[in-house]
Each structure stands twice: as C-alpha cells, then as structure tokens.
Design an enzyme around this catalytic site. Structure first.
Site, mmCIF file in Angstrom:
data_model
loop_
_atom_site.group_PDB
_atom_site.id
_atom_site.type_symbol
_atom_site.label_atom_id
_atom_site.label_comp_id
_atom_site.label_asym_id
_atom_site.label_seq_id
_atom_site.Cartn_x
_atom_site.Cartn_y
_atom_site.Cartn_z
ATOM 1 C CE1 TYR A 168 53.860 -80.371 12.027
ATOM 2 C CE2 TYR A 168 52.505 -82.350 12.205
ATOM 3 C CZ TYR A 168 53.677 -81.654 12.497
ATOM 4 O OH TYR A 168 54.646 -82.237 13.268
ATOM 5 C CB SER A 169 48.460 -74.476 9.848
ATOM 6 O OG SER A 169 48.524 -74.178 11.205
ATOM 7 C CB CYS A 348 48.972 -68.344 12.615
ATOM 8 S SG CYS A 348 49.175 -70.133 12.692
ATOM 9 C CD GLU A 388 45.097 -73.101 14.286
ATOM 10 O OE1 GLU A 388 43.932 -73.404 14.631
ATOM 11 O OE2 GLU A 388 45.566 -73.354 13.170
ATOM 12 C CE1 TYR A 390 53.359 -73.901 15.167
ATOM 13 C CE2 TYR A 390 51.116 -73.287 14.548
ATOM 14 C CZ TYR A 390 52.469 -73.385 14.244
ATOM 15 O OH TYR A 390 52.923 -72.967 13.009
#
Ligand SMILES: Cc1cc2nc3c(=O)[nH]c(=O)nc-3n(C[C@H](O)[C@H](O)[C@H](O)COP(=O)(O)OP(=O)(O)OC[C@H]3O[C@@H](n4cnc5c(N)ncnc54)[C@H](O)[C@@H]3O)c2cc1C
Length: 390
Positions: A168-169, A348, A388, A390
């Site tokens: 997790y960011s 992101c 980034e 996901y």
C-alpha cells in the site's frame, strides 16, 4: 532532434549551439546551419526557423562536451520546442532511502491508531484512511514520501497457508499526520467485484484493513519503493496525475509542500509549481478534497487542483470526463512545463488509467511537434516520469 541532457542551471545569457537543416528543394540536399544563440533568444530562433520550414537537429550549450540524446527526430521545426537539459540522474541519489527495514518473515507489529472513511454519502465503494502507531519499532520504521509499506492480513488462504503481504502506498509524510515521527497512514479502497458466478467478492487484505478497529495489532513490512520519491529541489515543478487511491503518494507530496506544520518544521520550503489532476467517479469519491481546496486557496501561485469527475462532468465530446480529458485540455501548459528540466511528473492509481494517459500525452506531445514514445523513456531515465500503478 538532439537535445542536451545538461544538468547545469543555465542563465538567460548562456549560449546554445542550434544546428538546423533547411528545406530540401527538388533534388538539392538540405542546407545545414549552425547558430549560437542565448537561452532567452532560443524560442525566437525556433519560431524563425519554423516559419522557413527548417528542421532543428540539435541544441547544445556552447563549450560543453555533451552526448546529446535523440529525440523527436521527425518533428517539424515550427512546433518542435525542445525539452532542453533533460537532467542526468545523480548517481546514488537514492542511496540513503530506507528500504525493507522489516521483511515479510520478520514484520513489525504496529497498532491501529485510527481508521475513518474518506468518502462522502452517495460515494461508490468504501475508502478508509488508516493510521498505524510505529512508536514501538526497534529499529525505527522510517520512510519517505512516495514509498509503500506491506501489510500481512490475518488468516489463511484457500490452501491453508498464511495470507501473503500486500503493498500500500504511504499516504502520510515521513513525519506522520500528527508530525510526531512515529505513525504511518494509508488510504485503502475495499476491493469488491462480482465473480463469474455472480457472487459478491471482497478483497482479503483491503477488507481486513478497512474493518480494522483502533488498538488492533497489524503485521507491517517495508518500507519499499524508490520510483515515486520527490526531488530534493525546492524549486522543482510537480505534475501529479492520480485516480482513486492513487492520491496516496500525492497527498504526501502536497502535505510536505503546503501543510502549515510541515512547512514550519520539515526544513524544506517548496517554491515550485505543483499541479494535481485528480480523477474520481463522483464528487463524493474525491479524497482529501477539502485539504487540496484549502491549499489551492492559500497558495494560488504554487498549487493548482484540477478534477475530472467522470459521472458528473462531460468532456468536449459529450462523454464522461476522465483524467486524460483534463490532460488533453491543458496539453499546452503541461508541455510548456515539461520543457522546463525542473518539472517532474507522477502518475498513480489503477493500472487501467495508463493507456488513457499515454494516449493523451501522445496527442498533446504531437500538437507540440514532439514524439511522446521517444520523449517518455528519456523523461523516465531522468526520473522525471514516475509511475506506480497496480
Ligand atoms: C505499489 C503498490 C501500491 C498500492 N497502493 C495501494 C493503495 O494505496 N491503496 C489501495 O487500496 N491499494 C493499493 N494497492 C493494491 C493492494 O496492494 C491490493 O492489491 C488491493 O488492496 C487488493 O488486495 P486484496 O487482498 O483486498 O484483494 P485479493 O483478495 O488479493 O484479491 C485480488 C484479486 O482479485 C481478483 N480481482 C480483482 N478485481 C477483480 C475483478 N473486477 N474481477 C475479477 N477478479 C478480480 C484478481 O485476481 C486479484 O488478483 C497497491 C499495490 C501496489 C503494488
């Protein structure tokens, strides 16, 4: 066109050598011209060359032994504004970044300090802001803005094995939301979808996190990641493209730049321009919206906040307004910023956002006579295009 990767700060009087080739006439070869011109006269020269149909072949600072980088070789001169001085990344610039202080085999056991909803009534789905107390960590679990931590959820998978760690960011600055230097916060969306049989499925770790009660002990690993770190330069310009929980790293940057207590104590005074593009399905799904609005009000010269709310706003074609539509709308300004070597872009969110952004950047670059497929890897190499998803 070749563009110098020089890192030096050129003054407006610094001379550049511009090599251009004139139009080919019939079977006559193109004439290659070399001119020295001061930095503040460059754009005028580009315009003049453009109006004659000339092609710019290279731009290099006079007297510097550079290894120019190929870029937009087929770009026509009129719009071919160069991305001059793509900075070469400093060697070992990330040498002191903390990484893997706690590994999955030996996680730190943190304690939930608080857990609250980030979305408003009428929002789609569930997104929580969760803070963990790290004060018991020995060694300390230090981290930087842009890094992630791992969470190992309780319980076992279908094969009876312990659940694996999920990343997790981090959503708090290195000092934590309370500036106490001993917490870390996350911004977590509960994964939910229907499987092929039509059953409602909830994600293992995201549900575990969203349901956590204060006081619960949680296995934490990390920190990890060097891709999304902010440049040290207080005069850098930061363009942020986020959808959903992709806002987490952006929140860390923006707090570090504009949150009162951060500015007073973090020893880093941001003076550049920060521009956040945020995508959400509904207004009720905008995360940390009030904070960003207030920073924009307080720092109008340094912070700009542009929202794309897909189910409530329309793009110019009458379709849903996605973040890539906003990028296209502001293509000219974005690419003018990219021409400045101090501009860094961060992206992101869910992986699905990448193709749309790429398409928008391709179109926006083309409008400026640039080839995004050639420019992007150069920006990436210079740590100016950071992704980034996901
Ligand atoms: C670097 C990084 C940073 C991240 N940061 C964040 C963050 O800040 N916030 C955040 O919320 N998440 C973040 N994530 C995602 C996070 O790690 C988890 O992947 C996410 O929470 C889901 O985990 P889970 O255990 O709940 O889901 P799981 O139970 O592991 O289920 C995930 C699986 O469900 C399946 N699945 C998912 N969607 C569908 C669908 N629509 N249809 C069919 N099958 C599907 C896929 O097989 C997928 O692998 C990040 C990921 C990475 C790699």
């Amino acid at each position: 066109m070749r563009v110098s990767p020089a890192t030096t700060n050129h003054s407006t009087s610094t001379l550049f050598t511009v090599v251009s080739s004139g139009c080919q006439v019939g079977s006559m070869p193109a004439v290659v011209q070399t001119q020295n011109v001061a930095l503040n006269r460059l754009s005028e020269l580009f315009k003049r060359l453009g109006s004659t149909g000339a092609k710019i072949l290279s731009v290099t600072p006079v007297g510097e032994d550079l290894h120019p980088v190929a870029i937009a070789a087929s770009a026509p001169a009129p719009e071919a504004k160069p991305v001059t001085q793509v900075p070469t990344p400093k060697k070992n610039a990330h040498a002191n970044v903390p990484v893997n202080t706690y590994k999955p085999k030996n996680p730190f056991i943190g304690t939930v300090a608080n857990n609250y909803s980030l979305v408003k009534e009428g929002a789609i789905g569930r997104v929580q802001h969760i803070t963990f107390d790290l004060s018991a960590a020995d060694p300390e679990l230090n981290y930087l803005e842009g890094q992630s931590i791992g969470i190992i959820p309780e319980g076992e998978d279908a094969k009876g094995k312990p659940h694996k760690m999920r990343l997790y960011s981090i959503a708090s600055t290195r000092h934590g939301d309370d500036m106490g230097d001993n917490t870390v916060s996350l911004c977590v969306r509960q994964l939910e979808y229907k499987n092929e049989a039509g059953e409602q499925i909830y994600g293992v770790c995201s549900t575990y996190l969203c349901d956590l009660e204060p006081g619960t002990k949680v296995k934490i690993t990390g920190p990890v990641g060097k891709e999304m770190l902010l440049p040290e330069d207080e005069d850098a310009n930061i363009i942020m493209l986020a959808t959903g929980t992709g806002i987490a790293p952006m929140r860390t940057y923006i707090r570090r730049m504009f949150e009162n207590r951060e500015r007073e104590t973090n020893g880093w005074t941001f003076r550049g321009k920060a521009w956040l593009f945020m995508g959400a399905p509904k207004t009720a799904n905008l995360l940390y919206d009030e904070d960003f609005n207030s920073y924009e009000e307080k720092y109008p010269d340094n912070f700009r906040y542009t929202k794309a709310i897909s189910r409530e706003q329309q793009n110019t074609k009458g379709g849903r307004m996605y973040i890539q539509d906003r990028v296209l709308e502001h293509a000219d300004e974005i690419f003018s910023m990219i021409e400045n070597p101090k501009t860094f872009i961060y992206l992101c969110g869910l992986r699905g956002m990448e193709p749309g952004i790429d398409e928008a950047m391709t179109a926006a670059a083309a409008a400026k006579g640039m080839d995004w497929s050639e420019l992007r890897p150069q920006l990436k190499k210079a740590h100016r295009w950071n992704v980034e998803t996901y």
